[in-house]
Motif scaffolding. Structure first.
Motif, mmCIF file in Angstrom:
data_model
loop_
_atom_site.group_PDB
_atom_site.id
_atom_site.type_symbol
_atom_site.label_atom_id
_atom_site.label_comp_id
_atom_site.label_asym_id
_atom_site.label_seq_id
_atom_site.Cartn_x
_atom_site.Cartn_y
_atom_site.Cartn_z
ATOM 1 N N UNK A 1 0.975 -1.052 0.144
ATOM 2 C CA UNK A 1 -0.646 -0.607 -0.165
ATOM 3 C C UNK A 1 0.348 1.137 -0.076
ATOM 4 N N UNK A 2 2.530 1.201 0.761
ATOM 5 C CA UNK A 2 3.298 2.153 0.755
ATOM 6 C C UNK A 2 4.294 2.562 -0.177
ATOM 7 N N UNK A 3 4.252 1.675 -0.665
ATOM 8 C CA UNK A 3 4.912 1.191 -2.023
ATOM 9 C C UNK A 3 5.622 3.028 -2.574
ATOM 10 N N UNK A 4 4.250 3.512 -2.826
ATOM 11 C CA UNK A 4 4.099 4.219 -4.504
ATOM 12 C C UNK A 4 4.598 5.587 -3.680
ATOM 13 N N UNK B 1 15.195 4.286 -1.349
ATOM 14 C CA UNK B 1 16.084 3.231 -0.079
ATOM 15 C C UNK B 1 14.768 2.645 1.290
ATOM 16 N N UNK B 2 14.051 3.493 1.151
ATOM 17 C CA UNK B 2 12.423 2.806 1.721
ATOM 18 C C UNK B 2 12.572 1.762 1.554
ATOM 19 N N UNK B 3 12.048 1.356 -0.021
ATOM 20 C CA UNK B 3 11.784 0.368 -0.758
ATOM 21 C C UNK B 3 12.437 -0.552 -0.014
ATOM 22 N N UNK B 4 13.486 -0.631 -0.465
ATOM 23 C CA UNK B 4 14.922 -1.344 -0.295
ATOM 24 C C UNK B 4 14.545 -1.980 1.175
ATOM 25 N N UNK B 5 14.571 -1.119 1.841
ATOM 26 C CA UNK B 5 15.168 -1.932 3.982
ATOM 27 C C UNK B 5 13.468 -3.043 3.870
ATOM 28 N N UNK B 6 12.151 -1.834 3.077
ATOM 29 C CA UNK B 6 11.365 -2.383 4.038
ATOM 30 C C UNK B 6 10.768 -4.043 3.495
ATOM 31 N N UNK B 7 11.389 -3.932 1.912
ATOM 32 C CA UNK B 7 12.008 -5.171 2.416
ATOM 33 C C UNK B 7 12.627 -6.321 2.324
ATOM 34 N N UNK B 8 13.997 -5.967 2.917
ATOM 35 C CA UNK B 8 14.841 -7.159 3.279
ATOM 36 C C UNK B 8 14.005 -6.453 4.466
ATOM 37 N N UNK B 9 13.664 -6.346 5.374
ATOM 38 C CA UNK B 9 12.815 -5.972 6.606
ATOM 39 C C UNK B 9 11.727 -7.458 6.016
ATOM 40 N N UNK B 10 11.031 -7.421 5.548
ATOM 41 C CA UNK B 10 10.095 -8.292 5.210
ATOM 42 C C UNK B 10 11.386 -9.627 5.090
ATOM 43 N N UNK B 11 11.820 -9.846 4.195
ATOM 44 C CA UNK B 11 12.643 -11.121 3.755
ATOM 45 C C UNK B 11 13.376 -11.472 5.049
ATOM 46 N N UNK B 12 13.928 -10.894 6.184
ATOM 47 C CA UNK B 12 14.925 -11.027 7.242
ATOM 48 C C UNK B 12 13.410 -11.851 8.179
ATOM 49 N N UNK B 13 12.230 -11.133 8.394
ATOM 50 C CA UNK B 13 11.429 -11.864 9.097
ATOM 51 C C UNK B 13 10.954 -12.984 8.610
ATOM 52 N N UNK B 14 10.462 -13.297 7.586
ATOM 53 C CA UNK B 14 10.119 -14.335 7.052
ATOM 54 C C UNK B 14 11.158 -15.792 7.349
ATOM 55 N N UNK B 15 12.259 -14.800 6.874
ATOM 56 C CA UNK B 15 13.830 -15.671 7.024
ATOM 57 C C UNK B 15 13.894 -16.332 8.479
#
Length: 178
Positions: free
Chosen positions: A72-75, A80-94
């Protein structure tokens, strides 16, 4: 000539008798149903499994909410913020997958708990089976509940109730699955 045939027949019977093995079988599932400690251990393991699965499900639900919020917030986000949130999602999933593997994986916490709770009971059953085999001069005892396929099994050879009695419990025919 009749004496020779008689001697050969007796010799053959004597030799086959010395090589005859005495078989019996047990049904460990049936035996374990008679042991209250085993039933309690199974309930405890089931409760742990449910508790840990709920925790895993909650973590994945949280990741899903986090991902939907990100979409929802991606746009509105910078690169940099987008990459940071993607990394957070991937880390939480891992982390969640690692938690799931730690709890349910091969030699994970559930497996270790099962060994701690069930192994002593299985050892007692094995000792009782061994004692019955020795007492009754049995050569081989098979487990009806394992991978062995029984096309027919004479009920006289079933020593499950003997094992239950030897463990100090009373056999309950209602638990039999025959």
């Amino acid at each position: 000539m009749k004496k020779l045939i008689g001697i050969i027949a007796l010799s053959t019977m004597a030799v086959s008798a010395t090589f005859a093995q005495r078989f019996a079988y047990v049904d460990t599932e049936y035996i374990l149903k008679h042991i209250p400690e085993y039933i309690a251990a199974q309930k405890q393991l089931d409760a742990l499994s449910v508790q840990w699965q709920e925790e895993v499900d909650n973590r994945f639900a949280e990741i899903e909410k986090f991902y939907q919020s990100y979409q929802e917030d991606q746009v509105l986000l910078s690169e940099a913020m987008r990459r940071k949130r993607e990394d957070e999602i991937v880390n939480k999933e891992r982390e969640t997958k690692e938690f799931q593997r730690q709890k349910f994986g091969f030699e994970g916490d559930l497996f270790q708990e099962r060994i701690k709770l069930v192994q002593p009971i299985q050892d007692r059953v094995a000792q009782a089976i061994q004692a019955i085999a020795t007492d009754q001069s049995l050569d081989i005892i098979l487990d009806k509940g394992s991978e062995v396929t029984f096309l027919y099994a004479n009920p006289k050879l079933d020593k499950s109730n003997d094992v239950i009695s030897r463990l100090g419990y009373k056999p309950d025919p209602a638990l039999a699955e025959n």
